[in-house]
Design a protein around this motif. Structure first.
Motif, mmCIF file in Angstrom:
data_model
loop_
_atom_site.group_PDB
_atom_site.id
_atom_site.type_symbol
_atom_site.label_atom_id
_atom_site.label_comp_id
_atom_site.label_asym_id
_atom_site.label_seq_id
_atom_site.Cartn_x
_atom_site.Cartn_y
_atom_site.Cartn_z
ATOM 1 N N GLY A 1 0.773 -1.235 0.000
ATOM 2 C CA GLY A 1 0.000 0.000 0.000
ATOM 3 C C GLY A 1 0.800 1.278 0.000
ATOM 4 O O GLY A 1 0.270 2.339 -0.347
ATOM 5 N N ALA A 2 2.082 1.215 0.399
ATOM 6 C CA ALA A 2 2.903 2.419 0.427
ATOM 7 C C ALA A 2 3.807 2.547 -0.805
ATOM 8 O O ALA A 2 4.566 3.521 -0.914
ATOM 9 N N LYS A 3 3.728 1.603 -1.715
ATOM 10 C CA LYS A 3 4.569 1.658 -2.914
ATOM 11 C C LYS A 3 4.188 2.876 -3.751
ATOM 12 O O LYS A 3 3.017 3.087 -4.066
ATOM 13 N N ASP A 4 5.187 3.684 -4.106
ATOM 14 C CA ASP A 4 5.003 4.893 -4.920
ATOM 15 C C ASP A 4 4.097 5.920 -4.251
ATOM 16 O O ASP A 4 3.578 6.822 -4.914
ATOM 17 N N GLN A 5 3.916 5.819 -2.939
ATOM 18 C CA GLN A 5 3.076 6.767 -2.207
ATOM 19 C C GLN A 5 3.905 7.985 -1.803
ATOM 20 O O GLN A 5 4.903 7.869 -1.100
#
Length: 250
Positions: free
Chosen positions: A126-130
């Protein structure tokens, strides 16, 4: 399964249970069934090491030659464990890397459990590329926290030990508090609301992810919590620690 950086063993040592699995590091997902053994009473280093060996054996011959990553509920810095909230005090200022490498006969990677879960979400979830600040919270025996900023992990954020009424907030709001005090989901969610209000006041995150064992039942408490930031279940839920620990092999 070939011995390569495409696969590794992840081991998640918790206050009540120890879990392990083989992880596909290309896909960022479990490549085996998860195995679990209760954490030995007192969680002393020698007993934890013996249980780690048993977990690896349970994973079968495919795990024998793979790299191993281990996550643990303590501050970890330069291979040493520096705290002991829900485990034996023998872990304080303990050479964990060296102890496990000698005991397992292979190089290992040791990391804080919430940081491991954070790495799993950063690399594969969920935090990928966030952009901006993501806070991952893991709710279990204690409360773990990982700060993820613009694709980087800020290690050893002990968010469960924020002071609350003179004590660590995890004693008030962790899953173990709900079970110990027989709280309803609504009563527990009200405590979590205070925790997340406090986090938002201190850090103003852009995204909050919720992991840990209770994340398999998000419908029972998550809709009762209101935050300014987007609030979501962590992609890898209770496997995030295993996946993140294994990803240290990369």
């Amino acid at each position: 399964m070939a011995n390569s950086v495409e696969r590794a063993v992840g081991i998640d040592i918790g206050g009540t249970g120890m879990k392990a699995g083989i992880v596909d590091l290309v896909k960022g997902e479990m490549a085996s069934d998860r195995v679990r053994i209760p954490t030995p009473e007192g969680a002393k280093p020698k007993d934890v090491l013996a249980t780690v060996k048993e977990l690896i054996e349970k994973l079968g011959p495919d795990a024998a030659d793979l790299s191993v990553g281990i996550c643990f509920p303590t501050i970890v810095k330069n291979g040493r464990t520096l705290s002991a909230a829900n485990v034996s005090k023998k872990w304080i200022d303990f050479e964990a890397d060296a102890f496990f490498e000698e005991g397992l006969g292979k190089p290992i990677h040791f990391v804080n459990d919430a940081d491991a879960a954070g790495l799993a979400e950063l690399r594969f979830g969920g935090a990928k590329d966030q952009p901006g600040l993501t806070i991952l919270t893991t709710l279990g025996t204690g409360i773990g926290g990982a700060l993820l900023f613009d694709g980087k992990l800020v290690p050893n954020a002990e968010l469960g030990h924020l002071q609350w009424n003179g004590d660590s907030i995890e004693k008030y709001a962790a899953t173990s508090a709900r079970e110990r005090e027989n709280l309803s989901w609504e009563e527990w969610a009200a405590r979590l609301q205070e925790f997340y209000d406090h986090l938002e006041f201190l850090f103003s995150p852009d995204l909050i992810l919720v992991g840990g064992g209770v994340s398999k039942n998000p419908e029972k408490f998550l809709p009762l919590i209101k935050t300014r930031a987007d609030l979501r279940v962590a992609t890898h839920a209770n496997n995030a620690g295993i996946i993140g620990a294994a990803s240290l092999a990369l």
